[in-house]
Design an enzyme around this catalytic site. Structure first.
Site, PDB file in Angstrom:
ATOM      1  N   VAL A   1       2.631  -1.949   4.310  1.00 19.13           N
ATOM      2  CA  VAL A   1       3.022  -0.580   3.961  1.00 19.13           C
ATOM      3  C   VAL A   1       4.227  -0.605   3.029  1.00 19.13           C
ATOM      4  O   VAL A   1       5.256  -1.187   3.342  1.00 19.13           O
ATOM      5  CB  VAL A   1       3.385   0.215   5.239  1.00 19.13           C
ATOM      6  CG1 VAL A   1       3.681   1.665   4.902  1.00 19.13           C
ATOM      7  CG2 VAL A   1       2.282   0.118   6.274  1.00 19.13           C
ATOM      8  N   CYS A   2       4.103   0.058   1.885  1.00 20.98           N
ATOM      9  CA  CYS A   2       5.146  -0.025   0.854  1.00 20.98           C
ATOM     10  C   CYS A   2       6.502   0.461   1.340  1.00 20.98           C
ATOM     11  O   CYS A   2       7.512  -0.175   1.107  1.00 20.98           O
ATOM     12  CB  CYS A   2       4.740   0.778  -0.369  1.00 20.98           C
ATOM     13  SG  CYS A   2       6.059   0.910  -1.590  1.00 20.98           S
ATOM     14  N   PHE A   3       6.540   1.609   2.017  1.00 21.15           N
ATOM     15  CA  PHE A   3       7.838   2.213   2.330  1.00 21.15           C
ATOM     16  C   PHE A   3       8.492   1.595   3.564  1.00 21.15           C
ATOM     17  O   PHE A   3       9.464   2.097   4.071  1.00 21.15           O
ATOM     18  CB  PHE A   3       7.685   3.730   2.509  1.00 21.15           C
ATOM     19  CG  PHE A   3       7.685   4.451   1.202  1.00 21.15           C
ATOM     20  CD1 PHE A   3       8.848   5.009   0.692  1.00 21.15           C
ATOM     21  CD2 PHE A   3       6.536   4.547   0.442  1.00 21.15           C
ATOM     22  CE1 PHE A   3       8.861   5.657  -0.530  1.00 21.15           C
ATOM     23  CE2 PHE A   3       6.538   5.189  -0.786  1.00 21.15           C
ATOM     24  CZ  PHE A   3       7.710   5.750  -1.264  1.00 21.15           C
ATOM     25  N   ASP A   4       7.946   0.485   4.041  1.00 22.86           N
ATOM     26  CA  ASP A   4       8.457  -0.130   5.259  1.00 22.86           C
ATOM     27  C   ASP A   4       9.829  -0.783   5.067  1.00 22.86           C
ATOM     28  O   ASP A   4      10.527  -1.029   6.028  1.00 22.86           O
ATOM     29  CB  ASP A   4       7.448  -1.174   5.762  1.00 22.86           C
ATOM     30  CG  ASP A   4       7.696  -1.546   7.210  1.00 22.86           C
ATOM     31  OD1 ASP A   4       7.920  -0.623   8.003  1.00 22.86           O
ATOM     32  OD2 ASP A   4       7.687  -2.734   7.522  1.00 22.86           O
TER      33      ASP A   4
ATOM     34  N   GLY B   1       0.800  -1.219   0.000  1.00 19.76           N
ATOM     35  CA  GLY B   1       0.000   0.000   0.000  1.00 19.76           C
ATOM     36  C   GLY B   1       0.833   1.270   0.000  1.00 19.76           C
ATOM     37  O   GLY B   1       1.814   1.384   0.731  1.00 19.76           O
TER      38      GLY B   1
END
Length: 278
Positions: A149-152, A82
């Site tokens: 979460v994409c930027f994790d 996401g």
């Protein structure tokens, strides 16, 4: 080597369904040889949560929070996790798999395409470099991400400044064409981002959000003077031209092309069956 001319489209702030439909249309046109390789910049109106092609909405996304914040919602044709598209510059690159400069493997193609983004960050005065997972544990983490979460976490050849991820990208290959699109963050509201996902309990959320601060960062948190969208566009246009050794020629869609995009939009990305199907 002689510079190739690619098409450049700046479509401005568009609805989430239009954004994804236009990326798909560009892939389709390029597969038929109707357009040259293309780079597109765009924004989102309203700010939007996009989810990866394989994500499960019920399990991972808090749709009440999406509604509460007045966000758009769309499923991308690409994988990944996401992404909250808010204060960012979004890009897409459309190029044939058999282009002479494109490696056959997905990860190596990422590296080549992302060279343009790398140069853009450097033109903004940031010391960006590619993330390459070193340990077996880091490589395993890429295959089985713990978070929605994409930027994790950085993926192979994702862009990093001072050890933290500054751009998230996703790729799909269809009809012999590579579509890579991604987010270049100018600013990020971490609380809003983490409100959009589901967690087993509050402790898990707190731990993930704490870890996130160490793993991801936006451009304006790294600079003394904030970057405007206009400045970012200028830097990344030059970055792509330098990084890919190309010349970008601006282009505006005609009425027939826009009609085609709207047909894809209605059929797919504006459609609940597509967005909520998993």
């Amino acid at each position: 080597m002689e510079q190739e001319t690619w098409r450049f489209i700046d479509s401005g702030d568009c609805s989430p369904e239009f954004n994804m439909a236009l990326d798909e249309a560009l892939l389709d046109w390029h597969s038929k040889g109707e357009i040259p390789p293309t780079i597109r910049f765009y924004g989102w109106n309203p700010a939007t949560l996009s989810i990866g092609y394989f994500q499960k909405v019920d399990k991972e996304i808090d749709l009440e929070a999406v509604k509460r914040y007045g966000l758009g919602f769309v499923r991308r044709p690409t994988g990944g996790r996401g992404v909250l598209h808010d204060k960012e510059l979004t890009y897409s690159v459309i190029v044939s798999e058999d282009h002479p400069e494109m490696p056959q493997t997905v990860t190596e193609a990422y590296r080549v395409i992302s060279e343009g983004i790398l140069q853009g960050f450097r033109l903004l005065g940031l010391d960006a470099y590619f993330a390459v997972p070193r340990t077996e544990e880091e490589r395993a983490g890429l295959k089985n991400p713990r978070s929605a979460v994409c930027f994790d976490a950085p993926s192979w050849y994702e862009l990093v400044v001072e050890g933290r991820k500054v751009a998230g990208s996703a790729q799909t290959r269809q009809k012999g064409v590579i579509l890579q699109h991604g987010s270049i963050l100018l600013d990020i509201d971490e609380d809003k981002l983490f409100d959009l996902f589901k967690y087993p309990n509050e402790r898990v959320r707190e731990r993930m959000q704490r870890n996130f601060k160490n793993k991801a960062v936006a451009i304006n948190a790294l600079r003394e003077t904030p970057v405007t969208i206009a400045e970012a566009k200028e830097a990344f246009i030059k970055g792509f031209e330098q990084g890919l050794n190309i010349r970008l020629e601006p282009y505006v869609l005609n009425e027939t092309e826009l009609e085609f995009v709207h047909a894809i939009m209605k059929d797919r990305y504006a459609n609940d069956e597509w967005n909520f199907r998993r």
